[in-house]
Design an enzyme around this catalytic site. Structure first.
Site, mmCIF file in Angstrom:
data_model
loop_
_atom_site.group_PDB
_atom_site.id
_atom_site.type_symbol
_atom_site.label_atom_id
_atom_site.label_comp_id
_atom_site.label_asym_id
_atom_site.label_seq_id
_atom_site.Cartn_x
_atom_site.Cartn_y
_atom_site.Cartn_z
ATOM 1 N N SER A 91 0.834 -1.198 0.000
ATOM 2 C CA SER A 91 0.000 0.000 0.000
ATOM 3 C C SER A 91 0.874 1.256 0.000
ATOM 4 O O SER A 91 1.629 1.473 -0.933
ATOM 5 C CB SER A 91 -0.967 -0.034 1.193
ATOM 6 O OG SER A 91 -2.011 0.898 1.020
ATOM 7 N N LYS A 138 -19.669 17.733 3.571
ATOM 8 C CA LYS A 138 -18.702 17.948 4.640
ATOM 9 C C LYS A 138 -18.538 16.682 5.477
ATOM 10 O O LYS A 138 -17.461 16.360 5.950
ATOM 11 C CB LYS A 138 -19.127 19.123 5.520
ATOM 12 C CG LYS A 138 -18.182 19.412 6.676
ATOM 13 C CD LYS A 138 -16.801 19.809 6.164
ATOM 14 C CE LYS A 138 -15.852 20.112 7.317
ATOM 15 N NZ LYS A 138 -14.495 20.411 6.840
#
Length: 337
Positions: free
Chosen positions: A165, A217
Site C-alpha cells: 500500500s 462535509k
C-alpha cells in the site's frame, strides 16, 4: 502472609528507587527541555573489514594470515602509486513506517544532508519496511524520495519484509527495487471502514444532531444516521483516491501493467519479480555487502530529540522492569518454579 510481606517490601524499595532516580534525572537535565538531536554518519566498510579480519584471525593458521597480510600490503602500495580516484559513495537510510509514516520526519533531514554532498555518480539505498497507512502521510514520504531522483542521484529500495500500500507507493519511486523472496509487496488499493452505533443510540432514546455547512462535509458518521447518498459519495471518494494511487505508481514505474496489479492484492518477492513490481530478488544485506569493494558505504541516520519527560519516562520504565524481573525471579525460585 510471607508472600504479602515480601511483596509490600518490594513495592516500598521500588518506589524509593524510582523517586531517587527521577530526582537525579531532573537535576541532570535542569534548564534543558530537549536532548539535542543529531545526524550520525558511519562508514559501513570499516565494520565489514573488521568483521572479516576477526573471522580470518579465528579460522586461518599463522602461515595463511601472513600471506593475507602480505597481499594486503602489496595492494595498498599499488593504490598509493595509482592516481587518486574518488570512489562512488553509497548512502544507506532506514525507513520503518507506521500508519502515520512518522519516520518521514527523520528521513527528510537525512535526505537534505545527503543532497548537500552527493553527486550523480553516487547512490542512495533505502531499507524500507511498511504495510502502509494514511494517504497524505505516505504521499509526503514518497515526495521526499522524489527529491533524490530530481537531483539525478540513483535510488534503490530494499524490502526485506513488507512494502505494501503506502509502502509500495514509496518503493515505486526508486530506479531499482529489490526484495527478499518472502517479502510482501503490492496492495495497490484503498480501504476505509467506519463503525456506526446510531441504532443502539436510537434504541435508548438518545438523539444525535449533526450540523454541517457544505453538502458533503460529512458523508459517513459514527453516531449519526447514514444515508445512501452519503455512502455513495464515500465510495466515490475511495475510488478517486485509488485512481490517484494507480496513476502515481504507473508514472513512476512504467514497466508495470498497472490494471493487473492495482487490485489490492499482494505478492511475495519471488512472485513480484514476475509481474515487475520489483527488479530483483535479494536481501538488503546481500545488496549492500556487494557494494563494499567498489564504493564507500555510509549509514546516515537522524535522531529526533526527546523531551525530558520522554527520557524520564523511558528511564523509569526500564528501572521498574529490571527491578520487577529480578524480584519475581527470586520469588519463583524460592518456591520451586
Amino acid at each position: 502472609m510471607e508472600f504479602i510481606t515480601e511483596y509490600a517490601g518490594f513495592l516500598i524499595r521500588l518506589l524509593t528507587v524510582i523517586v531517587l532516580f527521577a530526582l537525579v534525572l531532573v537535576l541532570l537535565t535542569a534548564g534543558k527541555s530537549k536532548k539535542s538531536a543529531g545526524l550520525s554518519i558511519n562508514k559501513l566498510n570499516e565494520g565489514y573489514d573488521k568483521a572479516k579480519s576477526l573471522m580470518e584471525g579465528a579460522l586461518l593458521d599463522k602461515k595463511a594470515l601472513k600471506a593475507k597480510a602480505k597481499a594486503r600490503k602489496s595492494e595498498q602500495k599499488k593504490e598509493k602509486k595509482s592516481p587518486a580516484v574518488d570512489k562512488k559513495k553509497v548512502f544507506v537510510l532506514d525507513f520503518d513506517g507506521d500508519i502515520k509514516a512518522s519516520a518521514v520526519e527523520s528521513m527528510r533531514r537525512e535526505i537534505t544532508a545527503i543532497l548537500t554532498v552527493a553527486t550523480k555518480e553516487d547512490e542512495v539505498v533505502v531499507r524500507l519496511e511498511s504495510g502502509g497507512g494514511m494517504v497524505h502521510s505516505y504521499g509526503l514520504a514518497a515526495s521526499q524520495l522524489q527529491r533524490i531522483k530530481e537531483a539525478g542521484i540513483s535510488l534503490t529500495i530494499c524490502v526485506d519484509k513488507v512494502a505494501a500500500s503506502g509502502g509500495y507507493m514509496m518503493a515505486c519511486v526508486a530506479d531499482k527495487i529489490v526484495a527478499a523472496p518472502f517479502a510482501i509487496l503490492g496492495s495497490i488499493g484503498v480501504v476505509a471502514q467506519v463503525p456506526n452505533i446510531h441504532r443502539l443510540l436510537d434504541k435508548n432514546n438518545i438523539d444525535v444532531e449533526l450540523h454541517t455547512a457544505g453538502k458533503y462535509k460529512r458523508t459517513l458518521t459514527v453516531i449519526g444516521e447514514n444515508t445512501e447518498e452519503g455512502r455513495d459519495k464515500f465510495k466515490q471518494d475511495l475510488e478517486d483516491t485509488h485512481v490517484l494511487f494507480k496513476d502515481f505508481v504507473a508514472s513512476q514505474r512504467s514497466v508495470l501493467d498497472i490494471e493487473s496489479v492495482a487490485t489490492g492484492e499482494t505478492w511475495y518477492g519471488s512472485q513480484a519479480v514476475e509481474n515487475k513490481l520489483i527488479d530483483e530478488v535479494t536481501t538488503s544485506d546481500s545488496y549492500i555487502v556487494g557494494q563494499y569493494e567498489k564504493a564507500d558505504v555510509f549509514k546516515v541516520e537522524y535522531t529526533e530529540p526527546k523531551s525530558v519527560a520522554e527520557r524520564l519516562g523511558l528511564s523509569v520504565l526500564s528501572a521498574v522492569e529490571t527491578k520487577a524481573t529480578g524480584w519475581f525471579s527470586r520469588v519463583l525460585n524460592s518456591r520451586g518454579f
